[in-house]
Scaffold this motif. Structure first.
Motif, PDB file in Angstrom:
ATOM      1  N   ALA A 186       0.831  -1.215   0.000  1.00 16.35           N
ATOM      2  CA  ALA A 186       0.000   0.000   0.000  1.00 16.35           C
ATOM      3  C   ALA A 186       0.864   1.263   0.000  1.00 16.35           C
ATOM      4  CB  ALA A 186      -0.936  -0.003   1.207  1.00 16.35           C
ATOM      5  N   ALA A 187       2.037   1.212   0.617  1.00 18.15           N
ATOM      6  CA  ALA A 187       2.928   2.368   0.629  1.00 18.15           C
ATOM      7  C   ALA A 187       3.627   2.559  -0.711  1.00 18.15           C
ATOM      8  CB  ALA A 187       3.972   2.210   1.736  1.00 18.15           C
ATOM      9  N   LEU A 188       3.952   1.456  -1.377  1.00 20.82           N
ATOM     10  CA  LEU A 188       4.690   1.547  -2.638  1.00 20.82           C
ATOM     11  C   LEU A 188       3.788   1.805  -3.842  1.00 20.82           C
ATOM     12  CD1 LEU A 188       7.403   1.341  -4.079  1.00 20.82           C
ATOM     13  CD2 LEU A 188       7.026  -1.129  -4.269  1.00 20.82           C
ATOM     14  N   GLU A 189       2.603   1.258  -3.830  1.00 21.81           N
ATOM     15  CA  GLU A 189       1.713   1.346  -5.000  1.00 21.81           C
ATOM     16  C   GLU A 189       1.462   2.774  -5.491  1.00 21.81           C
ATOM     17  OE1 GLU A 189      -2.079  -1.179  -6.543  1.00 21.81           O
ATOM     18  OE2 GLU A 189      -2.108  -0.512  -4.472  1.00 21.81           O
ATOM     19  N   PRO A 190       1.143   3.741  -4.620  1.00 23.81           N
ATOM     20  CA  PRO A 190       0.919   5.101  -5.130  1.00 23.81           C
ATOM     21  C   PRO A 190       2.188   5.745  -5.682  1.00 23.81           C
ATOM     22  CG  PRO A 190       0.546   5.007  -2.749  1.00 23.81           C
ATOM     23  CD  PRO A 190       0.840   3.625  -3.208  1.00 23.81           C
TER      24      PRO A 190
END
Length: 103
Positions: free
Chosen positions: A66-70
């Motif tokens: 979730a932290a890397l996806e954006p």
């Protein structure tokens, strides 16, 4: 492991190179990092379907993704430091989670 070496090399390069060239290199290599992390994430999801992975590991992997996806979706809106930290942390966490899952 390779990601951590990449981050270490990038940090060392910051001392001897212009920041602009580092920014360009990170932006250029981010798609490969995101692709590798995405592949590991999908493999983890598949491995976790067996139900033998702890909830703690599942939560840690989900938070890392979730932290890397954006950042992967919009790298131009991020600072170099944010990209380096998020990519290294997420890739390491997902890789460790995948190992724990036996994948």
């Amino acid at each position: 492991m390779r990601m951590l070496l990449f981050v270490a090399a990038a940090m060392l390069a910051l001392a001897g190179c212009q920041t602009t060239s580092i920014d360009v290199a990170i932006q250029k290599n981010l798609p490969q990092v995101c692709s590798a992390a995405g592949t590991a994430h999908v493999a983890f999801i598949a491995a976790s379907a067996a139900g033998t992975i702890s909830d703690r590991t599942i939560r840690k992997e989900a938070a890392a993704w979730a932290a890397l996806e954006p950042i992967c979706a919009n790298p131009s809106g991020q600072t170099t430091a944010t990209i380096l930290v998020a990519a290294a942390s997420a890739y390491a966490t997902i890789t460790i989670a995948l190992r724990e899952a036996g994948g």
